[in-house]
Design a protein around this motif. Structure first.
Motif, PDB file in Angstrom:
ATOM      1  N   ASN A 240      32.003 -33.812-105.957  1.00  0.00           N
ATOM      2  CA  ASN A 240      31.674 -34.496-107.489  1.00  0.00           C
ATOM      3  C   ASN A 240      33.346 -34.702-107.866  1.00  0.00           C
ATOM      4  O   ASN A 240      33.408 -36.053-107.548  1.00  0.00           O
ATOM      5  CB  ASN A 240      31.713 -33.592-108.626  1.00  0.00           C
ATOM      6  N   LEU A 241      34.092 -33.769-107.245  1.00  0.00           N
ATOM      7  CA  LEU A 241      35.799 -34.537-107.094  1.00  0.00           C
ATOM      8  C   LEU A 241      35.948 -35.907-105.827  1.00  0.00           C
ATOM      9  O   LEU A 241      36.620 -36.292-106.730  1.00  0.00           O
ATOM     10  CB  LEU A 241      37.203 -32.967-106.964  1.00  0.00           C
ATOM     11  N   ILE A 242      35.255 -35.411-105.344  1.00  0.00           N
ATOM     12  CA  ILE A 242      35.744 -36.391-104.394  1.00  0.00           C
ATOM     13  C   ILE A 242      35.195 -37.744-104.672  1.00  0.00           C
ATOM     14  O   ILE A 242      35.433 -38.972-104.891  1.00  0.00           O
ATOM     15  CB  ILE A 242      35.567 -36.162-102.939  1.00  0.00           C
ATOM     16  N   MET A 243      33.654 -38.184-105.325  1.00  0.00           N
ATOM     17  CA  MET A 243      32.812 -39.187-105.448  1.00  0.00           C
ATOM     18  C   MET A 243      33.032 -39.579-106.039  1.00  0.00           C
ATOM     19  O   MET A 243      32.872 -40.062-106.903  1.00  0.00           O
ATOM     20  CB  MET A 243      31.381 -38.592-104.738  1.00  0.00           C
ATOM     21  N   SER A 244      33.773 -38.831-107.597  1.00  0.00           N
ATOM     22  CA  SER A 244      33.576 -39.050-109.267  1.00  0.00           C
ATOM     23  C   SER A 244      34.623 -40.372-109.475  1.00  0.00           C
ATOM     24  O   SER A 244      33.639 -40.641-109.871  1.00  0.00           O
ATOM     25  CB  SER A 244      33.704 -38.192-109.442  1.00  0.00           C
ATOM     26  N   GLY A 245      34.867 -40.936-108.412  1.00  0.00           N
ATOM     27  CA  GLY A 245      35.770 -42.159-108.620  1.00  0.00           C
ATOM     28  C   GLY A 245      37.168 -42.004-109.797  1.00  0.00           C
ATOM     29  O   GLY A 245      37.124 -41.004-110.338  1.00  0.00           O
ATOM     30  N   ASP A 251      43.569 -37.040-113.031  1.00  0.00           N
ATOM     31  CA  ASP A 251      44.075 -37.896-112.013  1.00  0.00           C
ATOM     32  C   ASP A 251      45.395 -37.115-111.537  1.00  0.00           C
ATOM     33  O   ASP A 251      46.383 -37.709-112.015  1.00  0.00           O
ATOM     34  CB  ASP A 251      44.230 -39.913-112.126  1.00  0.00           C
ATOM     35  N   VAL A 252      46.357 -37.464-110.103  1.00  0.00           N
ATOM     36  CA  VAL A 252      47.199 -36.954-109.722  1.00  0.00           C
ATOM     37  C   VAL A 252      47.347 -38.688-108.406  1.00  0.00           C
ATOM     38  O   VAL A 252      46.764 -38.038-107.313  1.00  0.00           O
ATOM     39  CB  VAL A 252      47.703 -36.132-109.634  1.00  0.00           C
ATOM     40  N   SER A 253      47.948 -39.229-108.579  1.00  0.00           N
ATOM     41  CA  SER A 253      48.616 -39.780-107.326  1.00  0.00           C
ATOM     42  C   SER A 253      47.111 -40.361-107.226  1.00  0.00           C
ATOM     43  O   SER A 253      47.264 -40.707-105.447  1.00  0.00           O
ATOM     44  CB  SER A 253      49.121 -40.068-106.344  1.00  0.00           C
ATOM     45  N   GLY A 254      45.940 -40.706-107.778  1.00  0.00           N
ATOM     46  CA  GLY A 254      44.564 -41.833-107.031  1.00  0.00           C
ATOM     47  C   GLY A 254      43.530 -40.410-106.263  1.00  0.00           C
ATOM     48  O   GLY A 254      42.539 -40.927-106.504  1.00  0.00           O
ATOM     49  N   SER A 296      48.290 -41.533 -98.297  1.00  0.00           N
ATOM     50  CA  SER A 296      49.377 -42.153 -98.210  1.00  0.00           C
ATOM     51  C   SER A 296      50.452 -41.291 -99.063  1.00  0.00           C
ATOM     52  O   SER A 296      51.922 -41.452 -98.746  1.00  0.00           O
ATOM     53  CB  SER A 296      49.175 -43.726 -98.747  1.00  0.00           C
ATOM     54  N   LYS A 297      50.628 -40.505-100.009  1.00  0.00           N
ATOM     55  CA  LYS A 297      50.913 -39.641-100.678  1.00  0.00           C
ATOM     56  C   LYS A 297      50.948 -38.169-100.610  1.00  0.00           C
ATOM     57  O   LYS A 297      49.666 -37.320 -99.664  1.00  0.00           O
ATOM     58  CB  LYS A 297      50.514 -39.809-102.260  1.00  0.00           C
ATOM     59  N   ASN A 298      51.830 -37.464-100.841  1.00  0.00           N
ATOM     60  CA  ASN A 298      51.616 -36.155-100.096  1.00  0.00           C
ATOM     61  C   ASN A 298      49.963 -35.311-100.375  1.00  0.00           C
ATOM     62  O   ASN A 298      50.324 -33.988-100.472  1.00  0.00           O
ATOM     63  CB  ASN A 298      52.593 -35.470-101.023  1.00  0.00           C
ATOM     64  N   VAL A 299      50.022 -35.473-101.879  1.00  0.00           N
ATOM     65  CA  VAL A 299      48.283 -34.626-102.032  1.00  0.00           C
ATOM     66  C   VAL A 299      47.510 -34.976-101.771  1.00  0.00           C
ATOM     67  O   VAL A 299      46.944 -34.065-101.674  1.00  0.00           O
ATOM     68  CB  VAL A 299      48.148 -35.676-103.969  1.00  0.00           C
ATOM     69  N   GLY A 300      47.423 -36.326-100.846  1.00  0.00           N
ATOM     70  CA  GLY A 300      46.310 -35.694 -99.773  1.00  0.00           C
ATOM     71  C   GLY A 300      46.277 -35.830 -98.747  1.00  0.00           C
ATOM     72  O   GLY A 300      45.958 -34.450 -97.931  1.00  0.00           O
TER      73      GLY A 300
END
Lengths: 801, 193
Positions: A240-245, A251-254, A296-300
């Motif tokens: 759910n977290l990944i797909m939820s849009g 949200d943190v950096s998308g 592209s960001k650290n969170v990813g």
């Protein structure tokens, strides 16, 4: 003014001025220009606070404690405020409680009994009508609750774990973790409450619930098995977290709540470890996260990294593992140094299990050796060593040697050791091995570890065909610079051993250099004299010089002179060596060639310790520490083998005749010395050897003090018409025995049985096994060198039973 | 688990000190000094992770730090925390401070050390991460701030009470003031009259 007003005035005068506010204190302290000034201000304020505390005034207690906490942060003692914190906690005001609890957490701990007084307050506050007060209590209990407090209050925490108030529920979960850490037996108690923790919508609660579940699974294998059934639910939440849009609250950096994703991935790792079913259930979601996460960001990257670690730790299918390692490989190319660092760290962890996959990224890893970041360089170095194998050793060594050249000093010792180890395991040729060692010694010679020197020496000894080449290169290396101690030690040893090869210009591998005996002695003497040489190094040099006395022909007198000079050296070690070598020249010249012979090929016993095949029992020459005198013989290795073969291959330890002591005892004297503890019970003597006119008799005595010791006195007589000169007797016994050979009475057996050589052998036989002995005799007779081996088997039972 | 959270400026002066394991005061100060020296040596192009086992007596510990203008934010963690995750957490902490103080600067941390602690308490309990949603944290901090204000706040207690009382007829002042679930006991103010 009347009576009333004057009373008011005196009331006013009695009261001290109000304690200053926190802001004011901070402002004042900041004006201090020196540490001393600051200390003075603080002391003054502490005194004021102390008096204020004594007045028991509720209104100011709050600000006083706040000031105390500030001063505590700066490093000043604040323990006198501990009780005040407790009073604040007991107050009804939220402001008081807040500072009171903070003070308790910063100033108190379970080592002070005072903290137990809090228990009741916390209990009441856990049931307070204001949720923020309850929150304070949970926070404090979760930070510094002692085991007793936790036991008392666990029930309250468990109740709050089931509340519908998400603010309190999430705090209760972390408090429960602390309780479990302090009192593990209470873990069972929280089990029912965990039932529907994961049904929460609130992310804060979800997050702390996962932390609680993680803690329980890590502590108890039963819990772990029990919670495995949660895997599908966790997978669903992650999905759910990944797909939820886009969801603005999380949200943190998308990316939707990356912290929660990372937590869940970690819990999945623990649940999937060693469990096929769970691992399979999470395969899909892991693949999905691995491929879909925005990097592209650290969170990813944080999520990706956690995913990779999970994939590597559980029983994932091989395709997934390769994907994970490739992600790490991509990380290595990332611009962000943090990403590179964590990638190297994880590759180091996985290189044992997935060696081939990591090998594919070898070139990138080697590039990281050139990174500017010290932490990254260290990781890259460790990983590089782990990746060296037989196929890539030449290329890798080149890179690592270059690294050794240019890296910071803190790396050099580890790098050198690593190179030696790798070279030993995978050297493609002996020449390459020696070259690599030379390179390390010359680039990082002073950083090489002490235990590397004997290892290197042993290595060099074993490469028999490379001796000439090695000694030539080492000689050239120290000609220019003899300050790097390990290098000089190895070089001195080799020059001492193979100096004859050096001057005779026998090198095959490269152009032989022309060097004279004097030049060689020059360099060794320079090492001896130099201030840069350590005491150990000097010892090496002196012994080397001594050894050259049998290998060089023209310069023996010079050597004698050098040795005698050091007989009066201040350095005790050098002095002893020199004195004994002197004695070798004077009284025991006949033994010198045998003693200083070429070292045999040493067998490796351990990878780290210096090689030891030749066990010397009893008195060995104390000065000769590094080089143990070899068993006699021109081809020592062959002789040792012969001795071994004769005894049917059983392990025996060849025994070395003792070096001459400074006072060689007369034969009679020796016997007299021994009479004291001897048991002369008339054990029959035997003739051990009788050939070519040489007869050797053994007489036995048993020691009174030690029943395992047998003392054998040998008498050698000569029935021929010419003297036997340079007589040397050697003996070897099976490994369970120990042998000690004392000095012979002389080395000449006069002809016509007109005299004998006596020598004493002490045998230690702790296992009371049958005594057997192999003897070797060398002497000169009628102008030719004679040599014989024999076995003595006719020992009388009384000599060893 | 987070072992310690330290904030100090470019000269090593501590602005926030929170240890989640018990250590003696001298040890705490020593750790602050050592950490400062370790972190000061690092250039900007070096990664934000440092091994620091010797400081805490365990080989498992790492320092994860970020440098913002004049301040260093240092978290000391063990291996159960994700390094990259902690970097993000530091960012969330700083952004939360920014929201609570409106363009936070070092002075804010200096003069409101207690408030910074309270904010931190809404994010980390006992060394474990509690809440990472910035808006949530800010909302909770503001609510508690309002509570404090209603009671008169940390330093304002006596003077505000005095000025409030001056304007009212003394006999009509209630002993207790109840607003919602907040109870305030009115102090005895006769000596001020």
């Amino acid at each position: 003014m009347g009576f009333n007003e004057s009373r008011r005035c005196s009331v006013w005068l009695k009261r001290m001025p109000a304690p200053i506010r926190l802001r004011e204190l901070i402002r004042t302290i900041r004006t201090a220009r020196t540490q001393a000034e600051e200390r003075e201000m603080i002391q003054k304020e502490c005194a004021a606070i102390r008096s204020s505390f004594r007045e028991e005034d509720n209104t100011y207690r709050c600000r006083n404690v706040a000031k105390l906490l500030y001063m505590h942060m700066l490093g000043y003692p604040a323990h006198f405020g501990q009780l005040e914190c407790l009073k604040l906690i007991a107050s009804q005001k939220f402001t008081d409680k807040r500072i009171g609890y903070l003070g308790a957490m910063l100033l108190l701990d379970e080592r002070q009994d005072v903290h137990l007084l809090m228990t009741n307050c916390i209990k009441n506050d856990l049931n307070h009508s204001t949720q923020y007060v309850q929150g304070l209590a949970l926070c404090t209990l979760g930070c510094m609750g002692s085991s007793e407090m936790c036991r008392d209050l666990a029930g309250e925490v468990e109740k709050l774990l089931k509340t519908s108030n998400s603010y309190l529920r999430k705090k209760a979960a972390l408090c429960a973790v602390h309780v479990i850490r302090k009192v593990p037996e209470l873990m069972e108690m929280f089990l029912p409450a965990t039932k529907n923790l994961l049904n929460e919508k609130n992310h804060g609660v979800l997050h702390t619930s996962v932390v609680l579940l993680t803690e329980m699974c890590e502590r108890s294998p039963d819990m772990l098995a029990h919670f495995r059934k949660l895997v599908p639910q966790l997978v669903r939440i992650l999905k759910n977290l990944i797909m939820s849009g886009y969801s603005p609250e999380h949200d943190v950096s998308g990316i939707s709540d990356p912290f929660l994703q990372v937590r869940i991935l970690r819990l999945l790792r623990i649940l999937g470890r060693n469990d096929d079913d769970s691992s399979e259930a999470m395969n899909d979601i892991l693949a999905q996260v691995a491929t879909n996460t925005e990097t592209s960001k650290n969170v990813g990257n944080a999520i990706l990294y956690e995913t990779v670690l999970t994939i590597m730790d559980i029983k994932s299918e091989s395709g997934l593992r390769v994907l994970a390692i490739n992600i790490l490989g991509r990380f290595l190319l990332n611009n962000d140094k943090n990403i590179r660092y964590v990638a190297l760290t994880s590759l180091l962890k996985t290189v044992q299990t997935d060696h081939n996959a990591v090998q594919r990224h070898r070139s990138t890893i080697v590039d990281c050796l050139k990174d500017l970041d010290v932490s990254i360089k260290r990781r890259a170095m460790e990983l590089s060593f782990a990746l060296v194998n037989g196929n890539n050793v030449r290329g890798m060594m080149k890179e690592l040697l270059y690294f050794l050249d240019s890296c910071e000093p803190e790396f050099k010792a580890d790098c050198a050791s690593g190179i030696f180890l790798a070279a030993e395991k995978y050297a493609p040729s002996k020449r390459w091995h020696i070259d690599t060692i030379m390179r390390v010694l010359t680039t990082a010679g002073s950083y090489v570890r002490d235990d590397a020197v004997p290892n290197l020496i042993q290595l060099i000894t074993n490469s028999v065909e490379m001796h000439a080449y090695t000694v030539q290169r080492l000689y050239k290396a120290i000609l220019g610079d003899y300050s790097q101690q390990p290098l000089v030690q190895v070089a001195s040893w080799c020059i001492g051993e193979y100096g004859d090869l050096l001057v005779s210009g026998q090198c095959e591998e490269e152009e032989p250099i022309q060097v004279t005996e004097d030049e060689v002695l020059d360099i060794l003497e320079s090492v001896l004299i130099s201030n840069m040489s350590a005491s150990v190094t000097r010892g090496y040099a002196l012994t080397a010089i001594m050894k050259l006395s049998t290998r060089f022909t023209c310069t023996v007198n010079r050597i004698k002179k050098v040795v005698s000079i050091y007989g009066s050296s201040i350095d005790v070690e050098l002095q002893q060596r020199a004195v004994e070598y002197n004695a070798l020249f004077k009284k025991y010249d006949h033994m010198r060639p045998a003693l200083l012979e070429r070292m045999p090929v040493m067998e490796k016993v351990t990878t780290n310790g210096p090689a030891e095949i030749v066990q010397t029992n009893g008195e060995t020459e104390p000065a000769v520490l590094e080089t143990k005198p070899p068993p006699s013989g021109l081809q020592p290795a062959n002789q040792a083998n012969d001795l071994l073969d004769l005894l049917g291959g059983s392990d025996i330890t060849p025994v070395i005749p003792t070096a001459p002591t400074n006072k060689p005892a007369a034969a009679g004297g020796e016997l007299l010395d021994l009479l004291g503890d001897l048991n002369l019970t008339g054990i029959p003597s035997i003739t051990a050897y009788n050939k070519n006119g040489l007869k050797i008799d053994f007489t036995f005595e048993r020691s009174n003090t030690n029943p395992s010791v047998t003392v054998i006195t040998i008498q050698a007589s000569n029935s021929t018409e010419l003297d036997m000169t340079d007589f040397v007797f050697q003996a070897a016994v099976p490994k369970t025995f120990q042998l000690q050979l004392l000095s012979p009475s002389s080395s000449v057996i006069p002809a016509f049985n007109s005299g004998t050589i006596t020598q004493v052998i002490k045998v230690l036989n702790p296992q009371k096994q049958q005594l057997r002995m192999r003897i070797k005799l060398t002497y000169n007779h009628k102008g030719s060198a004679m040599q014989d081996l024999a076995e003595v088997n006719n020992f009388p039972p009384q000599s060893w039973q | 688990m987070i072992n310690a959270i330290l904030v100090f400026n470019n000269h090593g002066k501590p602005r926030l000190v929170r240890f989640y394991q018990h250590l003696a005061e001298e040890v705490q100060q020593q750790i602050i000094r050592d950490t400062f020296h370790l972190v000061l040596k690092r250039d900007d192009h070096i990664c934000n992770f440092l091994e620091c086992g010797s400081l805490f007596g365990g080989s498992d510990y790492k320092l994860i730090y970020r440098h913002y203008a004049t301040l260093y934010f240092v978290f000391c963690v063990d291996s159960s925390e994700s390094e990259l995750g902690i970097l993000d957490l530091i960012q969330v902490f700083v952004e939360t401070l920014d929201k609570c103080f409106e363009n936070v600067c070092e002075l804010d941390l200096i003069f409101h050390m207690d408030k910074v602690h309270h904010i931190l308490q809404e994010m980390v309990i006992g060394g474990m991460v509690l809440e990472t949603n910035m808006n949530e944290i800010v909302a909770q901090v503001e609510a508690q701030g309002k509570l404090e204000k209603a009671e008169g706040g940390l330093s304002a207690a006596p003077s505000r009470a005095v000025s409030a009382v001056k304007n009212i007829n003394l006999p009509e002042i209630p002993r207790n003031i109840n607003i919602g679930d907040i109870n305030i006991k009115v102090p005895n103010l006769s000596q001020f009259m």
